[in-house]
Motif scaffolding. Structure first.
Motif, PDB file in Angstrom:
ATOM      1  N   GLN A  26       0.814  -1.213   0.000  1.00  0.00           N
ATOM      2  CA  GLN A  26       0.000   0.000   0.000  1.00  0.00           C
ATOM      3  C   GLN A  26       0.849   1.266   0.000  1.00  0.00           C
ATOM      4  O   GLN A  26       0.446   2.298  -0.540  1.00  0.00           O
ATOM      5  N   LYS A  27       2.030   1.177   0.585  1.00  0.00           N
ATOM      6  CA  LYS A  27       2.923   2.329   0.670  1.00  0.00           C
ATOM      7  C   LYS A  27       3.781   2.493  -0.583  1.00  0.00           C
ATOM      8  O   LYS A  27       4.551   3.451  -0.701  1.00  0.00           O
ATOM      9  N   GLY A  28       3.661   1.546  -1.523  1.00  0.00           N
ATOM     10  CA  GLY A  28       4.411   1.679  -2.771  1.00  0.00           C
ATOM     11  C   GLY A  28       5.817   1.123  -2.738  1.00  0.00           C
ATOM     12  O   GLY A  28       6.717   1.671  -3.384  1.00  0.00           O
ATOM     13  N   PHE A  29       6.023   0.015  -2.009  1.00  0.00           N
ATOM     14  CA  PHE A  29       7.344  -0.604  -1.917  1.00  0.00           C
ATOM     15  C   PHE A  29       7.313  -2.042  -2.443  1.00  0.00           C
ATOM     16  O   PHE A  29       7.598  -2.991  -1.703  1.00  0.00           O
ATOM     17  N   PRO A  30       6.959  -2.244  -3.718  1.00  0.00           N
ATOM     18  CA  PRO A  30       6.877  -3.608  -4.251  1.00  0.00           C
ATOM     19  C   PRO A  30       8.216  -4.326  -4.249  1.00  0.00           C
ATOM     20  O   PRO A  30       8.274  -5.546  -4.120  1.00  0.00           O
ATOM     21  N   GLY A  31       9.302  -3.575  -4.402  1.00  0.00           N
ATOM     22  CA  GLY A  31      10.627  -4.199  -4.389  1.00  0.00           C
ATOM     23  C   GLY A  31      10.936  -4.837  -3.044  1.00  0.00           C
ATOM     24  O   GLY A  31      11.541  -5.908  -2.973  1.00  0.00           O
ATOM     25  N   CYS A  32      10.510  -4.177  -1.983  1.00  0.00           N
ATOM     26  CA  CYS A  32      10.738  -4.730  -0.641  1.00  0.00           C
ATOM     27  C   CYS A  32       9.876  -5.968  -0.413  1.00  0.00           C
ATOM     28  O   CYS A  32      10.291  -6.902   0.268  1.00  0.00           O
ATOM     29  N   VAL A  33       8.669  -5.969  -0.995  1.00  0.00           N
ATOM     30  CA  VAL A  33       7.753  -7.104  -0.826  1.00  0.00           C
ATOM     31  C   VAL A  33       8.390  -8.381  -1.369  1.00  0.00           C
ATOM     32  O   VAL A  33       8.293  -9.453  -0.773  1.00  0.00           O
ATOM     33  N   VAL A  34       9.027  -8.279  -2.529  1.00  0.00           N
ATOM     34  CA  VAL A  34       9.530  -9.480  -3.195  1.00  0.00           C
ATOM     35  C   VAL A  34      10.982  -9.793  -2.852  1.00  0.00           C
ATOM     36  O   VAL A  34      11.496 -10.853  -3.221  1.00  0.00           O
ATOM     37  N   ARG A 195       7.752 -10.609 -12.650  1.00  0.00           N
ATOM     38  CA  ARG A 195       6.996  -9.448 -12.189  1.00  0.00           C
ATOM     39  C   ARG A 195       5.747  -9.234 -13.044  1.00  0.00           C
ATOM     40  O   ARG A 195       5.826  -9.084 -14.255  1.00  0.00           O
ATOM     41  N   GLY A 196       4.610  -9.278 -12.387  1.00  0.00           N
ATOM     42  CA  GLY A 196       3.353  -9.037 -13.083  1.00  0.00           C
ATOM     43  C   GLY A 196       2.887 -10.163 -13.980  1.00  0.00           C
ATOM     44  O   GLY A 196       1.850 -10.032 -14.642  1.00  0.00           O
ATOM     45  N   GLN A 214       9.703 -14.819  -6.371  1.00  0.00           N
ATOM     46  CA  GLN A 214       9.168 -14.848  -7.733  1.00  0.00           C
ATOM     47  C   GLN A 214       7.651 -14.948  -7.719  1.00  0.00           C
ATOM     48  O   GLN A 214       6.959 -14.285  -8.483  1.00  0.00           O
ATOM     49  N   LEU A 215       7.114 -15.806  -6.848  1.00  0.00           N
ATOM     50  CA  LEU A 215       5.669 -15.960  -6.752  1.00  0.00           C
ATOM     51  C   LEU A 215       5.001 -14.694  -6.246  1.00  0.00           C
ATOM     52  O   LEU A 215       3.916 -14.322  -6.711  1.00  0.00           O
ATOM     53  N   LYS A 216       5.657 -14.008  -5.320  1.00  0.00           N
ATOM     54  CA  LYS A 216       5.089 -12.756  -4.788  1.00  0.00           C
ATOM     55  C   LYS A 216       5.065 -11.681  -5.867  1.00  0.00           C
ATOM     56  O   LYS A 216       4.199 -10.793  -5.848  1.00  0.00           O
ATOM     57  N   ALA A 217       6.004 -11.746  -6.793  1.00  0.00           N
ATOM     58  CA  ALA A 217       6.077 -10.739  -7.849  1.00  0.00           C
ATOM     59  C   ALA A 217       5.030 -10.968  -8.926  1.00  0.00           C
ATOM     60  O   ALA A 217       4.722 -10.055  -9.703  1.00  0.00           O
ATOM     61  N   ALA A 218       4.490 -12.188  -8.997  1.00  0.00           N
ATOM     62  CA  ALA A 218       3.517 -12.533 -10.029  1.00  0.00           C
ATOM     63  C   ALA A 218       2.091 -12.259  -9.566  1.00  0.00           C
ATOM     64  O   ALA A 218       1.841 -11.926  -8.401  1.00  0.00           O
ATOM     65  N   VAL A 219       1.159 -12.397 -10.491  1.00  0.00           N
ATOM     66  CA  VAL A 219      -0.268 -12.260 -10.178  1.00  0.00           C
ATOM     67  C   VAL A 219      -0.828 -13.667 -10.005  1.00  0.00           C
ATOM     68  O   VAL A 219      -0.689 -14.512 -10.888  1.00  0.00           O
ATOM     69  N   ARG A 220      -1.444 -13.919  -8.861  1.00  0.00           N
ATOM     70  CA  ARG A 220      -1.955 -15.267  -8.585  1.00  0.00           C
ATOM     71  C   ARG A 220      -3.361 -15.197  -8.030  1.00  0.00           C
ATOM     72  O   ARG A 220      -3.739 -14.232  -7.422  1.00  0.00           O
TER      73      ARG A 220
END
Length: 220
Positions: A26-34, A195-196, A214-220
């Motif tokens: 939500q804060k805009g940190f997708p790089g940290c998520v994955v 990613r995506g 890798q899975l977190k970066a994808a859409v599932r």
């Protein structure tokens, strides 16, 4: 946000925890998520530097920060080796994989000086053929065509429902690819950029070297 390398993130707390960990997307940190350090951070702080930290001992900061990316690559390689050792189809090369695993563990126990002097490219070149062989042996059991997409640019590719059993996506760019309902059993995802990528409904049974990040970066 941008920040200089080696400077603490503004969201890092005094306890070394992320202050917005639960709100990263939500804060805009997708790089940290994955991001996944594969346990390298703990190894560097607790083993390499014996429990010391850069706040209490500022003099070690530069060396500690330089050591982390080396340790991360070693730990990532160690993760792949352990995954390869879990493949029954690769049984005949298990002794060589075990030797490589033990050598890698030994390297992770080195001093900061030893780690920083390590030629990582040369070491990866030594171990990667073993991982590729393990992949080939496992993918041979897939019953599919084992399509070779190593290093391929598959950005945005429409692959919905495709039979990709035993395919190699090592180092492939699958950013935004449509892989819905694709048959990806025993496909090799070593280093693939997902990613995506849309994996909804895809069959990933037995997928090789597919990391949580890798899975977190994808859409599932």
């Amino acid at each position: 946000m941008n920040k200089p390398a080696g400077k603490a993130c503004k969201n890092l707390g005094d306890d070394f925890r992320c202050g917005i960990h639960e709100q990263l997307p939500q804060k805009g940190f997708p790089g940290c998520v994955v991001f996944d350090c594969f346990g390298a951070g703990q190894q560097v702080t607790q083993v390499t530097f014996g429990g010391r930290n850069w706040r209490d001992t500022p003099g070690i900061a530069g060396q500690m920060f330089a050591t982390l990316p080396v340790m991360r690559q070693l730990h990532e390689l160690l993760w792949y080796l352990i995954e390869a050792l879990a493949l029954p189809a690769a049984q005949k090369i298990h002794p060589r994989l075990e030797q490589a695993r033990d050598e890698t563990v030994e390297l992770t126990m080195g001093t900061p000086e030893a780690l920083l002097s390590l030629d990582l490219d040369a070491y990866r070149s030594k171990v990667n053929p073993l991982l590729q062989k393990a992949s080939e042996l496992a993918r041979a059991k897939s019953g599919g065509r084992r399509a070779d997409h190593r290093g391929a640019d598959l950005i945005g590719r429409k692959l919905r429902g495709a039979d990709l059993r035993g395919a190699s996506f090592r180092g492939a760019l699958l950013i935004g690819a449509d892989l819905r309902e694709a048959d990806l059993r025993l496909a090799d995802f070593t280093g693939a950029d997902l990613r995506g990528a849309d994996l909804r409904g895809a069959n990933l049974t037995g997928a090789l070297f597919l990391t949580d990040s890798q899975l977190k970066a994808a859409v599932r």
